[in-house]
Design an enzyme around this catalytic site. Structure first.
Site, PDB file in Angstrom:
ATOM      1  N   GLY A 130       0.693  -1.242  -0.151  1.00 38.54           N
ATOM      2  CA  GLY A 130       0.241  -0.023   0.446  1.00 38.54           C
ATOM      3  C   GLY A 130       0.795   0.846   0.150  1.00 38.54           C
ATOM      4  O   GLY A 130       0.127   2.354   0.372  1.00 38.54           O
ATOM      5  N   CYS A 168     -16.470   3.699 -25.659  1.00 36.59           N
ATOM      6  CA  CYS A 168     -18.301   4.331 -25.757  1.00 36.59           C
ATOM      7  C   CYS A 168     -19.091   4.566 -24.124  1.00 36.59           C
ATOM      8  O   CYS A 168     -20.083   3.902 -24.008  1.00 36.59           O
ATOM      9  CB  CYS A 168     -18.937   3.512 -26.269  1.00 36.59           C
ATOM     10  SG  CYS A 168     -18.532   2.875 -28.005  1.00 36.59           S
TER      11      CYS A 168
HETATM   12  C1  LIG Z   1      -2.604  -5.105  -3.274  1.00 34.50           C
HETATM   13  C2  LIG Z   1      -2.423  -5.682  -2.358  1.00 34.50           C
HETATM   14  C3  LIG Z   1      -0.522  -5.330  -1.606  1.00 34.50           C
HETATM   15  C4  LIG Z   1      -0.071  -4.366  -2.365  1.00 34.50           C
HETATM   16  O1  LIG Z   1      -0.674  -3.412  -3.240  1.00 34.50           O
HETATM   17  P1  LIG Z   1       0.240  -2.087  -3.158  1.00 34.50           P
HETATM   18  O2  LIG Z   1      -0.989  -0.577  -3.339  1.00 34.50           O
HETATM   19  O3  LIG Z   1       0.365  -1.411  -4.939  1.00 34.50           O
HETATM   20  O4  LIG Z   1       1.234  -2.360  -3.031  1.00 34.50           O
HETATM   21  C5  LIG Z   1      -0.356  -6.397  -0.537  1.00 34.50           C
HETATM   22  N1  LIG Z   1      -0.935  -7.150  -0.351  1.00 34.50           N
HETATM   23  C6  LIG Z   1      -1.927  -7.036  -0.338  1.00 34.50           C
HETATM   24  C7  LIG Z   1      -3.508  -8.255   0.638  1.00 34.50           C
HETATM   25  C8  LIG Z   1      -2.717  -6.823  -1.486  1.00 34.50           C
HETATM   26  O5  LIG Z   1      -4.181  -7.687  -1.271  1.00 34.50           O
END
Ligand SMILES: *Cc1c(COP(=O)(O)O)cnc(C)c1O
Length: 467
Positions: A282, A394
């Protein structure tokens, strides 16, 4: 629509020519981040050329557009590798699992493996691609709030390192599928009750969304007891993922505190110390100049300090840490190229329509994300004007870049490049309007090579086998 409206690029090859030999000296990485200057949203290798062309990985973007057509995703291999290394530096003694859902192809699997990262996957498809490319399955973590029987079968058959339990019903189902005499390592995904992330649709740390098991209502504790009663499951730790596009360390530190609290309660109640703690991904990146990005080096130091302090206070050994960055590794390494097809000036708006759109990048339509496209390969003296870059699909919501600034004389035939296109573009691409998904081209050291070819009409027709 022809390329002849563009100034002649320096290419002398025909369409089927070998890779261009053009090499542009890459700027030093320190020069790209001078103190006081906002960090660039382009790969560190981005270098200006004549006619306002831009080289990435030493290859002019105009040349890539001529050779591979548009739309096209360009991925700077060295940028991916540098970002992997930055994570390992920021998080020593930590498992760094690249989140495959951001972008995956065979080359990416190799790069991530060569750089020493693990892999986080959320389907049998991602898992099979990685393992058949040679990625060691024990370095893979499988996620998913609703894993199908096929996902679990593939995970067990291929020997995936860890499975992250995301629901109570999954526990017995997984345990029953583990062959007699063996044990599967699992983590439990808990919801720490923390709101963080760039948009409601990408917040996963709160109690009112579909992922994980809540600490607040006791479902996490209940699942832990259930897993511990299953002899074929080996509970090795806790997992949480707060959401995406998080730009401060604070929510991660709160998560560490809550999870260490839970580890301490597990120790008290069950007499066990869980050896692993996975904090998910994240980590936020900037999509437009001036936007904040999460500082990975500082995040690593703060998380490790918080974890060490919390565990010391609770009298627990420090568990092995894991993180799962996706976007922060792949996103800033990608650039997408589009050709302008039409320019429409209505009363209040200028719509610049390109040859891609929501089928190759649904993110603006899904989460209102904003991008900063730029004109490449034509010098324009016209003052920048606010425009909306739209796609060819579209739907009126098919917007690629709202509030973009492009030269006032932007016109059909112009080439646009949009940075930070390496994550959640191709991986979220759709078949809408049967346009076909764009190719992925790797660039490095002045060389370009095709990683994923363009989806052709033949590909699409081949799947349609009805009468
Ligand atoms: C999506 C996700 C990530 C990666 O998230 P980023 O925002 O791309 O860093 C890591 N762990 C889990 C469990 C996720 O669902």
């Amino acid at each position: 629509m022809s390329h002849s409206t563009l100034p002649q690029t320096r290419t002398t090859h025909g369409a089927a020519a070998p890779p261009p030999a053009t090499t542009v000296a890459p700027p030093s990485r320190t020069a790209a981040a001078r103190p006081g200057e906002p960090p660039s949203i382009w790969p560190a290798s981005a270098a200006p050329l004549g006619h306002d062309d831009l080289a990435v990985g030493g290859v002019p973007l105009t040349e890539l557009a001529d050779r591979f057509g548009t739309p096209a995703y360009v991925l700077d291999e060295d940028e991916v590798r540098h970002r992997c290394r930055a994570y390992l530096r920021a998080f020593p003694d930590t498992d760094v699992f690249y989140a495959a859902k951001a972008f995956l192809c065979r080359a990416m699997v190799h790069w991530v493996q060569e750089e020493g990262l693990g892999l986080d996957v959320c389907s049998a498809g991602e898992l099979e691609l990685a393992v058949t490319t040679g990625f060691p399955p024990e370095r893979i973590v499988l996620h998913g709030n609703a894993k199908s029987p096929a996902d679990l079968r593939a995970a067990l058959r291929l020997g995936v390192g860890r499975i992250v339990i995301d629901s109570t019903s999954e526990i017995a189902r997984l345990a029953a599928a583990v062959p007699a005499g063996s044990r599967q390592k699992v983590l439990i995904r808990v919801v720490p009750g923390i709101a963080a992330g760039g948009h409601a649709k990408i917040r996963t740390g709160t109690d009112d969304q579909k992922f994980g098991l809540s600490i607040a209502d006791g479902s996490a504790q209940h699942a832990i007891a259930r897993v511990l009663s299953q002899p074929r499951l080996e509970l090795v730790g806790l997992h949480c993922h707060l959401g995406s596009q998080i730009t401060t360390a604070k929510p991660y530190l709160s998560a560490v505190r809550r999870l260490v609290g839970l580890l301490a309660r597990i120790h008290e109640q069950h007499g066990i110390t869980l050896p692993e703690l996975d904090l998910g991904g994240g980590h936020g990146v900037a999509y437009r100049p001036g936007e904040p990005a999460l500082d990975i080096a500082s995040l690593g130091a703060k998380i490790r300090a918080e974890l060490a302090g919390g565990c010391a206070a609770a009298g627990l050994p420090v568990p092995r840490l894991a993180v799962e960055p996706g976007r922060a590794i792949a996103g800033p390494a990608g650039v997408v190229l589009y050709r302008v097809l039409s320019v429409k000036r209505t009363g209040a708006h200028t719509f610049v329509a390109v040859d891609g759109g929501m089928s190759d990048n649904p993110r603006p339509a899904l989460y209102g994300v904003r991008y900063a496209p730029r004109l490449v390969g034509r010098s324009s003296a016209a003052a920048p004007e606010p425009v909306t870059v739209v796609g060819r699909h579209c739907e009126a919501g098919d917007v690629l870049a709202a509030d973009a600034q492009l030269p006032g004389d932007i016109r059909p035939g112009d080439l646009l490049a949009v940075p930070v296109a390496g994550a959640y573009h191709l991986s979220m691409a759709s078949g809408y309007n049967l346009v076909g998904r764009p190719p992925v081209i790797a660039v490095t050291q002045g060389q370009a090579r095709l990683l994923v070819r363009r989806e052709s009409l033949a590909d699409i027709q081949e799947r349609d086998i009805g009468l």
